[in-house]
Design an enzyme around this catalytic site. Structure first.
Site, PDB file in Angstrom:
ATOM      1  N   ASP A 158      -2.372   6.143  -0.386  1.00 56.02           N
ATOM      2  CA  ASP A 158      -3.593   6.574   0.319  1.00 56.02           C
ATOM      3  C   ASP A 158      -3.920   5.690   1.524  1.00 56.02           C
ATOM      4  OD1 ASP A 158      -4.217   4.587  -1.755  1.00 56.02           O
ATOM      5  OD2 ASP A 158      -6.332   4.942  -1.338  1.00 56.02           O
ATOM      6  N   HIS A 170      -2.044  -2.744   2.300  1.00 57.27           N
ATOM      7  CA  HIS A 170      -1.088  -2.687   1.193  1.00 57.27           C
ATOM      8  C   HIS A 170      -0.404  -1.336   1.217  1.00 57.27           C
ATOM      9  CE1 HIS A 170      -4.621  -0.749  -0.463  1.00 57.27           C
ATOM     10  NE2 HIS A 170      -3.994  -0.400  -1.576  1.00 57.27           N
TER      11      HIS A 170
HETATM   12 ZN   LIG Z   1      -4.733   0.485  -3.444  1.00 51.37          ZN
HETATM   13 ZN   LIG Z   2      -6.811   2.802  -1.864  1.00 51.71          ZN
END
Ligand SMILES: [Zn+2]
Ligand SMILES: [Zn+2]
Length: 303
Positions: free
Chosen positions: A65, A61
């Site tokens: 991060d 996704h």
């Molecule tokens: Zn996430």
């Molecule tokens: Zn994450």
């Protein structure tokens, strides 16, 4: 045939002294696949000896991060004089953001970069295995997990029995092994079932990326060799606790559970997470940066 997981970043949301943000390398017979590429991943690759000659990066996704590291990695590959193309894969809706990351701070691409949006449940066929993306539950983001499924292998050929039966060594052995009925020079017919054991399943690895415990993960992970599940923290939405991840592993009947995406508060000491998960699913380990896991074939020596 080797199949190895190498954890490059195991921290949730932000890096800590001990842990970098998300990335995982999967090395199969010398081919490297990367899953997610958080900030600083290229340095983790150097630290843990992951080849820069990889050609595929799969994203679960588009949270920062999990993808900020791709900008710097591609830049370094360009500086190294790379000419081979690089393929990036993300969930539906990810293409625009990936292109932003690719072009950020860099006027010219030195090698071809291709971006593919992939559809859950549509397998990507590769040599010897498939990658099957599946939808997970991660807030309002479209997030996907990945299932790596190796092709079924041929059954074992029994050379001693073949010699006993007087089947001449050579091309005939290969034909029988691949399932052909053959006629010997002396006129006898040999059925494959006389010399070849049952087909053997390939290995299966399931990676969730960030997700709530989900039915989709349980379905994808049924009987898998390894489930890599996130275990962030109890109160964050769109995530799982260690206990919930263990419940998913137990329901799916996987052989081993590896927890990652560890909250900063457990960065140094994961014993509480481990205890919590093992109460439900004993075959649990908590990933750390640099952890390497070999995935053997089930109860048969490696080919
Ligand atoms: Zn996430
Ligand atoms: Zn994450």
């Amino acid at each position: 045939m080797s199949l190895t997981l190498r954890f490059l970043g195991t921290s949730a949301s932000r890096p800590t002294v001990e842990r970098n943000v998300s990335s995982l390398a999967l090395i199969r017979e010398g081919e490297t696949l990367m899953f997610d590429c958080g900030e600083g991943t290229q340095r983790q690759m150097m630290r843990y000896g992951i080849s820069f000659a990889l050609a595929d990066i799969f994203f679960t996704h588009m949270h920062a991060d999990h993808m900020l590291g791709v900008t710097g990695l591609l830049r370094t590959l360009g500086l190294q004089g790379r000419t081979e193309p690089m393929n990036l894969y993300g969930p539906p809706g990810s293409e625009k953001l990936l292109w932003k990351a690719i072009t950020l701070g860099s006027e010219k691409q030195h090698f071809e970069i291709m971006v593919f949006e992939i559809t859950p449940e549509t397998p990507l066929k590769r040599s010897g295995y498939s990658l099957v993306p599946f939808a997970v539950e991660h807030g309002d983001r479209l997030a996907i997990g990945y299932q790596l499924v190796e092709e079924t292998r041929l059954g074992r050929f029994n050379p001693e029995k073949a010699r006993e039966m007087g089947v001449p060594e050579g091309p005939l052995w290969g034909k029988i092994h691949k399932g052909e009925t053959v006629t010997l020079p002396d006129g006898r017919t040999i059925e494959p079932s006389e010399l070849v054991g049952p087909t053997r399943p390939g290995r299966r690895i399931v990676l969730t990326g960030d997700s709530r415990p989900s039915e989709g993960t349980i379905a994808a992970a049924l009987g898998a060799d390894i489930l890599v599940h996130e275990a962030t923290f109890a109160t964050e939405t769109g995530h799982s606790t260690a206990r919930e991840a263990a419940e998913v592993a137990a329901k799916a009947g996987v052989k081993k559970l590896v927890l990652t995406h560890v909250s900063a508060r457990y960065s140094r000491d994961t014993s509480e997470l481990e205890r919590e998960a093992r109460e439900i699913f004993p075959a649990t380990i908590i990933a750390r940066d640099g952890l390497e896991i070999d995935v053997p074939f089930e109860s048969t020596p490696p080919d």
